[in-house]
Design a protein around this motif. Sequence first.
Motif, short mmCIF file in Angstrom:
data_model
loop_
_atom_site.label_atom_id
_atom_site.label_comp_id
_atom_site.label_asym_id
_atom_site.label_seq_id
_atom_site.Cartn_x
_atom_site.Cartn_y
_atom_site.Cartn_z
N PRO A 93 -1.78 13.37 1.45
CA PRO A 93 -2.10 11.99 1.02
C PRO A 93 -2.06 11.03 2.19
CG PRO A 93 0.11 12.62 0.31
CD PRO A 93 -0.54 13.87 0.84
N HIS A 94 -1.27 11.37 3.22
CA HIS A 94 -1.23 10.51 4.40
C HIS A 94 -2.58 10.50 5.12
CE1 HIS A 94 3.04 10.01 3.90
NE2 HIS A 94 3.22 11.32 3.91
N PHE A 95 -3.21 11.68 5.18
CA PHE A 95 -4.52 11.74 5.81
C PHE A 95 -5.53 10.91 5.03
CE2 PHE A 95 -8.70 13.81 5.37
CZ PHE A 95 -9.22 13.47 6.61
N ILE A 96 -5.52 11.05 3.70
CA ILE A 96 -6.47 10.28 2.88
C ILE A 96 -6.26 8.79 3.08
CG2 ILE A 96 -7.17 9.78 0.51
CD1 ILE A 96 -6.49 12.68 -0.18
N TYR A 97 -5.02 8.36 3.03
CA TYR A 97 -4.71 6.93 3.21
C TYR A 97 -5.16 6.46 4.60
CZ TYR A 97 -2.01 2.68 3.99
OH TYR A 97 -1.64 1.39 4.31
N ASN A 98 -4.82 7.23 5.63
CA ASN A 98 -5.16 6.83 7.00
C ASN A 98 -6.67 6.82 7.22
OD1 ASN A 98 -2.46 6.50 7.82
ND2 ASN A 98 -2.27 8.67 8.36
N ALA A 99 -7.36 7.82 6.64
CA ALA A 99 -8.82 7.86 6.80
C ALA A 99 -9.48 6.64 6.16
CB ALA A 99 -9.37 9.15 6.19
N LEU A 100 -9.05 6.30 4.95
CA LEU A 100 -9.65 5.14 4.28
C LEU A 100 -9.29 3.84 4.98
CD1 LEU A 100 -9.12 6.17 0.54
CD2 LEU A 100 -11.25 6.20 1.86
N THR A 101 -8.07 3.76 5.50
CA THR A 101 -7.68 2.56 6.24
C THR A 101 -8.51 2.43 7.52
OG1 THR A 101 -5.42 2.71 5.40
CG2 THR A 101 -5.76 1.40 7.38
N THR A 102 -8.75 3.55 8.18
CA THR A 102 -9.57 3.53 9.40
C THR A 102 -11.00 3.09 9.08
OG1 THR A 102 -8.25 5.29 10.39
CG2 THR A 102 -10.46 4.93 11.29
N ILE A 103 -11.55 3.64 8.01
CA ILE A 103 -12.91 3.25 7.61
C ILE A 103 -12.96 1.76 7.30
CG2 ILE A 103 -14.69 3.56 5.84
CD1 ILE A 103 -13.70 6.51 5.65
N ALA A 104 -11.95 1.26 6.58
CA ALA A 104 -11.91 -0.16 6.24
C ALA A 104 -11.88 -1.04 7.48
CB ALA A 104 -10.70 -0.44 5.35
N SER A 105 -11.23 -0.55 8.54
CA SER A 105 -11.13 -1.37 9.76
C SER A 105 -12.48 -1.55 10.44
CB SER A 105 -10.13 -0.72 10.73
OG SER A 105 -10.66 0.48 11.28
N VAL A 113 -15.39 -1.89 8.69
CA VAL A 113 -16.34 -2.49 7.76
C VAL A 113 -16.95 -3.76 8.33
CG1 VAL A 113 -16.58 -3.60 5.51
CG2 VAL A 113 -15.39 -1.41 5.72
N ARG A 114 -16.13 -4.64 8.92
CA ARG A 114 -16.64 -5.91 9.45
C ARG A 114 -17.12 -5.77 10.89
NH1 ARG A 114 -12.66 -10.77 7.25
NH2 ARG A 114 -13.10 -10.49 5.02
N THR A 115 -16.39 -5.02 11.71
CA THR A 115 -16.71 -4.96 13.13
C THR A 115 -17.88 -4.02 13.43
OG1 THR A 115 -15.09 -3.20 13.47
CG2 THR A 115 -14.33 -5.47 13.75
#
Length: 378
Positions: A186-198, A200-202
Amino acid sequence: MLTGVALLLPAFVAGYVLARTRSRRDVLPRGRRSDEATFTTLHIAALAAPALRAGLGRDSARKAVRHLRTLLGTHAVAITSAEAVLAWDGPPCGDVLAHARATLAAGRAQVFPGEPYAAVVVPLNVDGAVVGTLAAHDDEVSSALVRTVTEVGRWVSGQLELADLDASRQRALEAEMRALRAQISPHFIYNALTTIASFVRTNPRRARELLLDFADFARYALRRANDFTTLADELACVDRYLLLERARFGDKLRFSVQVAPEVLPVPVPFLCLQPLVENAIKHGMRGNGGAGEVRVVVRDAGPEAHITVEDDGAGMDPECARRMLDEEPAREGGGIGLANVDLRMRQIYGDGYGLVVETALGAGTKVRLCIPKTQLSA
């Protein structure tokens, strides 16, 4: 027990087939008659077996009943469950369901006189429980017919029991795969989605690419899969996983994948490689300034494919590595882990095919596994 049933079938039924073909006694010598009867019995049984190995149902009974009637040589044969007539072959012969219910209640073979045909009905058992009946109808009931129908019923029960074992094995496999998927970190899933979110704007394009990579990884890892896939598919899963981790760590994570093309079609256990790469990143970048390199090498070694996953991290005490492989897979936490892969490899291929971990403090870690090119069953 099933082997005993299989051995008894040719002896009893071949003798009955020989007796039912009296008209041929003057044509063939006795030895040849016996050989031909045995061959005929085995051939007909082989025709009925695939349907029965699907379990007791209308479709399987319908496919098997004609062959069973040929095997017994009677006017009619019926197969029933505890509640209904599943299949019938031959002319109508009385109240089959009433005979089946009486046999189910008695739990043993029953003979029912009648006009124009009498019936021998035997119970079908699976794992000690009576699940249905086999009924044979003929002009008259002899002791030879009773014994033969009983033996054929035992053989049918054996096939149904094998079908039940197959179904149990499949249910156990599906449960194991559900548990395996549940262990994806679950840590990988959370970190992957957080990375993708970072991104989104840039960098929206980069975010979209990573989201597609994540979707492909999740689709593969969570699919309804068999216990085997191809090395090519497993490496594609690893590639997407590495891309997602590279997006998270940036240039701190370096990786390389070298693969001999001829081993790409080799069947491998599902999710056997990604956990090794996850472990290499998790432990390889720890204690190395948050940076590290992971190398995946797949070589062709004749009858086997040899795979190594290596990191240049801090390594560990060899005794610690041994404990990691010896512990219960469910206790590893944070992902599927080495112990899970090691256990599955040994269960599938034998103890000689477990993981080999080479490590020392300050020397990184290398995990090796060998996979036969021919798929074996557990």
